[in-house]
Motif scaffolding. Structure first.
Motif, PDB file in Angstrom:
ATOM      1  N   MET A   1       0.850  -1.165   0.000  1.00  0.00           N
ATOM      2  CA  MET A   1       0.000   0.000   0.000  1.00  0.00           C
ATOM      3  C   MET A   1       0.900   1.234   0.000  1.00  0.00           C
ATOM      4  O   MET A   1       1.801   1.340   0.823  1.00  0.00           O
ATOM      5  CB  MET A   1      -0.909  -0.007   1.230  1.00  0.00           C
ATOM      6  CG  MET A   1      -1.841   1.143   1.245  1.00  0.00           C
ATOM      7  SD  MET A   1      -2.980   1.270   2.654  1.00  0.00           S
ATOM      8  CE  MET A   1      -3.244  -0.359   3.166  1.00  0.00           C
ATOM      9  N   LEU A   2       0.599   2.128  -0.911  1.00  0.00           N
ATOM     10  CA  LEU A   2       1.380   3.360  -1.000  1.00  0.00           C
ATOM     11  C   LEU A   2       0.796   4.470  -0.142  1.00  0.00           C
ATOM     12  O   LEU A   2       1.527   5.244   0.465  1.00  0.00           O
ATOM     13  CB  LEU A   2       1.472   3.824  -2.451  1.00  0.00           C
ATOM     14  CG  LEU A   2       2.180   2.872  -3.409  1.00  0.00           C
ATOM     15  CD1 LEU A   2       2.123   3.406  -4.823  1.00  0.00           C
ATOM     16  CD2 LEU A   2       3.613   2.645  -2.975  1.00  0.00           C
ATOM     17  N   SER A   3      -0.536   4.563  -0.120  1.00  0.00           N
ATOM     18  CA  SER A   3      -1.168   5.592   0.706  1.00  0.00           C
ATOM     19  C   SER A   3      -2.595   5.189   1.049  1.00  0.00           C
ATOM     20  O   SER A   3      -3.222   4.394   0.351  1.00  0.00           O
ATOM     21  CB  SER A   3      -1.167   6.948  -0.001  1.00  0.00           C
ATOM     22  OG  SER A   3      -2.021   6.923  -1.118  1.00  0.00           O
ATOM     23  N   CYS A  20      -7.428   4.385  -1.327  1.00  0.00           N
ATOM     24  CA  CYS A  20      -6.316   3.494  -1.039  1.00  0.00           C
ATOM     25  C   CYS A  20      -5.507   3.354  -2.327  1.00  0.00           C
ATOM     26  O   CYS A  20      -6.041   2.912  -3.345  1.00  0.00           O
ATOM     27  CB  CYS A  20      -6.855   2.134  -0.589  1.00  0.00           C
ATOM     28  SG  CYS A  20      -5.583   0.909  -0.294  1.00  0.00           S
ATOM     29  N   THR A  21      -4.242   3.747  -2.289  1.00  0.00           N
ATOM     30  CA  THR A  21      -3.385   3.657  -3.462  1.00  0.00           C
ATOM     31  C   THR A  21      -2.438   2.474  -3.287  1.00  0.00           C
ATOM     32  O   THR A  21      -1.720   2.397  -2.289  1.00  0.00           O
ATOM     33  CB  THR A  21      -2.574   4.959  -3.649  1.00  0.00           C
ATOM     34  OG1 THR A  21      -3.491   6.048  -3.716  1.00  0.00           O
ATOM     35  CG2 THR A  21      -1.751   4.907  -4.912  1.00  0.00           C
ATOM     36  N   LEU A  22      -2.476   1.573  -4.252  1.00  0.00           N
ATOM     37  CA  LEU A  22      -1.683   0.347  -4.179  1.00  0.00           C
ATOM     38  C   LEU A  22      -0.658   0.288  -5.301  1.00  0.00           C
ATOM     39  O   LEU A  22      -0.896   0.812  -6.382  1.00  0.00           O
ATOM     40  CB  LEU A  22      -2.598  -0.879  -4.304  1.00  0.00           C
ATOM     41  CG  LEU A  22      -3.745  -0.979  -3.317  1.00  0.00           C
ATOM     42  CD1 LEU A  22      -4.696  -2.085  -3.738  1.00  0.00           C
ATOM     43  CD2 LEU A  22      -3.217  -1.231  -1.926  1.00  0.00           C
ATOM     44  N   SER A  31      -9.220  -8.004  -4.786  1.00  0.00           N
ATOM     45  CA  SER A  31     -10.283  -7.318  -4.055  1.00  0.00           C
ATOM     46  C   SER A  31      -9.714  -6.246  -3.138  1.00  0.00           C
ATOM     47  O   SER A  31      -8.551  -6.291  -2.749  1.00  0.00           O
ATOM     48  CB  SER A  31     -11.100  -8.306  -3.215  1.00  0.00           C
ATOM     49  OG  SER A  31     -10.345  -8.787  -2.127  1.00  0.00           O
ATOM     50  N   VAL A  32     -10.588  -5.296  -2.808  1.00  0.00           N
ATOM     51  CA  VAL A  32     -10.325  -4.300  -1.772  1.00  0.00           C
ATOM     52  C   VAL A  32     -11.556  -4.300  -0.885  1.00  0.00           C
ATOM     53  O   VAL A  32     -12.683  -4.209  -1.378  1.00  0.00           O
ATOM     54  CB  VAL A  32     -10.106  -2.892  -2.365  1.00  0.00           C
ATOM     55  CG1 VAL A  32      -9.970  -1.858  -1.258  1.00  0.00           C
ATOM     56  CG2 VAL A  32      -8.891  -2.873  -3.272  1.00  0.00           C
TER      57      VAL A  32
END
Length: 59
Positions: A1-3, A20-22, A31-32
């Motif tokens: 996860m970046l942010s 959510c930035t992945l 999935s998220v």
């Protein structure tokens, strides 16, 4: 996860934006899922139709 961007407080009934930035590198997103107090309230599965589903929960 970046942010992960989540508001610290929200008035009941207000709309919010969760982000959510992945970095999946070469993997495919499966999935998220978002939870509040261990109860799922949003699910995103790219292969489902519709891909996003929300679940109402109190509070």
């Amino acid at each position: 996860m970046l942010s992960l961007d989540v508001p610290t407080a929200v008035m009941k009934g207000d709309s919010i934006w969760l982000n959510c930035t992945l970095d999946l590198e070469s993997d495919e997103l499966y999935s998220v899922k978002w939870y509040k107090n261990d109860v799922e309230f949003y699910r995103y599965l790219p292969r489902d139709h519709p891909a996003g589903q929300k679940y109402d929960l109190p509070g």
